[in-house]
Design a protein around this motif. Structure first.
Motif, PDB file in Angstrom:
ATOM      1  N   HIS A  22       0.825  -1.208   0.000  1.00 28.88           N
ATOM      2  CA  HIS A  22       0.000   0.000   0.000  1.00 28.88           C
ATOM      3  C   HIS A  22       0.865   1.265   0.000  1.00 28.88           C
ATOM      4  CE1 HIS A  22      -3.865  -1.859   0.143  1.00 28.88           C
ATOM      5  NE2 HIS A  22      -3.646  -2.472   1.302  1.00 28.88           N
ATOM      6  N   ILE A  23       1.874   1.302   0.857  1.00 23.29           N
ATOM      7  CA  ILE A  23       2.739   2.479   0.910  1.00 23.29           C
ATOM      8  C   ILE A  23       3.500   2.642  -0.400  1.00 23.29           C
ATOM      9  CG2 ILE A  23       4.745   3.516   2.046  1.00 23.29           C
ATOM     10  CD1 ILE A  23       3.793   2.307   4.660  1.00 23.29           C
ATOM     11  N   GLY A  24       3.925   1.521  -0.989  1.00 24.83           N
ATOM     12  CA  GLY A  24       4.687   1.556  -2.232  1.00 24.83           C
ATOM     13  C   GLY A  24       3.944   2.188  -3.394  1.00 24.83           C
ATOM     14  N   ARG A  25       2.636   2.251  -3.323  1.00 27.08           N
ATOM     15  CA  ARG A  25       1.861   2.906  -4.385  1.00 27.08           C
ATOM     16  C   ARG A  25       2.060   4.421  -4.378  1.00 27.08           C
ATOM     17  NH1 ARG A  25      -3.765  -0.258  -2.951  1.00 27.08           N
ATOM     18  NH2 ARG A  25      -3.049  -2.380  -3.449  1.00 27.08           N
ATOM     19  N   TYR A  26       2.514   4.937  -3.257  1.00 27.94           N
ATOM     20  CA  TYR A  26       2.677   6.382  -3.111  1.00 27.94           C
ATOM     21  C   TYR A  26       4.130   6.801  -2.908  1.00 27.94           C
ATOM     22  CZ  TYR A  26      -2.346   6.064  -1.945  1.00 27.94           C
ATOM     23  OH  TYR A  26      -3.687   5.819  -1.959  1.00 27.94           O
ATOM     24  N   SER A  27       4.837   6.079  -2.056  1.00 31.15           N
ATOM     25  CA  SER A  27       6.133   6.535  -1.556  1.00 31.15           C
ATOM     26  C   SER A  27       7.287   5.782  -2.207  1.00 31.15           C
ATOM     27  CB  SER A  27       6.197   6.346  -0.031  1.00 31.15           C
ATOM     28  OG  SER A  27       7.476   6.647   0.464  1.00 31.15           O
ATOM     29  N   PRO A  28       8.177   6.466  -2.913  1.00 30.06           N
ATOM     30  CA  PRO A  28       9.328   5.793  -3.530  1.00 30.06           C
ATOM     31  C   PRO A  28      10.231   5.091  -2.521  1.00 30.06           C
ATOM     32  CG  PRO A  28       9.034   7.976  -4.467  1.00 30.06           C
ATOM     33  CD  PRO A  28       8.119   7.891  -3.279  1.00 30.06           C
ATOM     34  N   SER A  29      10.273   5.620  -1.287  1.00 24.79           N
ATOM     35  CA  SER A  29      11.134   5.023  -0.261  1.00 24.79           C
ATOM     36  C   SER A  29      10.454   3.869   0.457  1.00 24.79           C
ATOM     37  CB  SER A  29      11.538   6.079   0.774  1.00 24.79           C
ATOM     38  OG  SER A  29      10.419   6.457   1.559  1.00 24.79           O
ATOM     39  N   GLY A  30       9.134   3.727   0.256  1.00 20.16           N
ATOM     40  CA  GLY A  30       8.383   2.714   0.988  1.00 20.16           C
ATOM     41  C   GLY A  30       8.105   3.087   2.424  1.00 20.16           C
TER      42      GLY A  30
END
Length: 225
Positions: free
Chosen positions: A43-51
């Motif tokens: 879920h975070i990876g859909r938004y944040s390049p750093s995860g």
């Protein structure tokens, strides 16, 4: 804009990003992703390049940018609303320094007094290293209040008079001090007064209410049962 955050109760860096967004006065949507779940990384990876969170998304299409660090988020928002930093250049430089010190330091405090707003951990976590860091924070707060926050023409209850990124960076520390009952026994009277001001700031109160309403638990973050 969208601001991607983790748990209100546990995520101190999310709190910093959210407080900066609230202080900017700019419209934004909060997207919350519970941490430490099987699908959290996806879920975070859909938004944040750093995860990692927080992550601020601004714009759409080719103009869309993602900013995945709380201090970088605050700096970006300050470009849009310069009042997030002190107006005076000298005060602004010190405000950036104390914010950067929080961003990169106080590892013992983070380890032994992790943010957990819903808990009462009075008496826990006071290792010698943590006490040394508390003393440093106390000295830092006193210095900022005395040199900048209490001086005309910008005198006010905050580190540099007006609520700023510097206060926002230390707001999760104040959450920790509340949870672990760090008060008059460990802080100077001036630092205690400042702590009380932060804990009653309307935006901080909003965050605390949201944390209290959560039911999501992360056992690894419940350090003291």
């Amino acid at each position: 804009m969208q601001l991607i955050i983790g748990d209100y109760n546990y995520s101190s860096w999310s709190m910093r990003g959210w407080l900066a967004a609230r202080a900017s006065g700019l419209p934004f949507e909060t997207v919350q992703i519970p941490l430490r779940e099987a699908d959290t990384a996806d879920h975070i990876g859909r938004y944040s390049p750093s995860g990692r969170v927080p992550c601020l998304i601004d714009g759409e299409g080719e103009g869309r940018i993602a900013i995945w660090d709380s201090l970088a988020i605050a700096e970006y928002l300050a470009e849009l609303n310069p009042a997030l930093w002190p107006a005076d250049a000298r005060a602004r430089a010190v405000a950036r320094a104390v914010s950067a010190e929080m961003h990169s330091g106080f590892t013992a405090l983070r380890t032994h007094m992790s943010m957990n707003i819903r808990k009462d951990y009075a008496g826990h976590g006071r290792t010698p290293e943590v006490l040394a860091e508390i003393a440093r924070i106390d000295a830092l707060w006193q210095d900022c209040r005395q040199r900048f926050g209490m001086q005309a023409p910008v005198a006010g209850p905050w580190l540099f008079g007006a609520w700023s990124i510097a206060d926002i960076m230390y707001a999760p520390v104040c959450m920790r001090f509340a949870t672990y009952a760090v008060g008059e026994d460990a802080l100077s009277p001036l630092a205690c007064r400042y702590l009380g001001e932060v804990l009653t700031h309307p935006h901080v109160q909003e965050w605390r209410v949201a944390a209290s309403a959560e039911t999501h638990l992360i056992a690894a973050y419940d350090s003291y049962g």
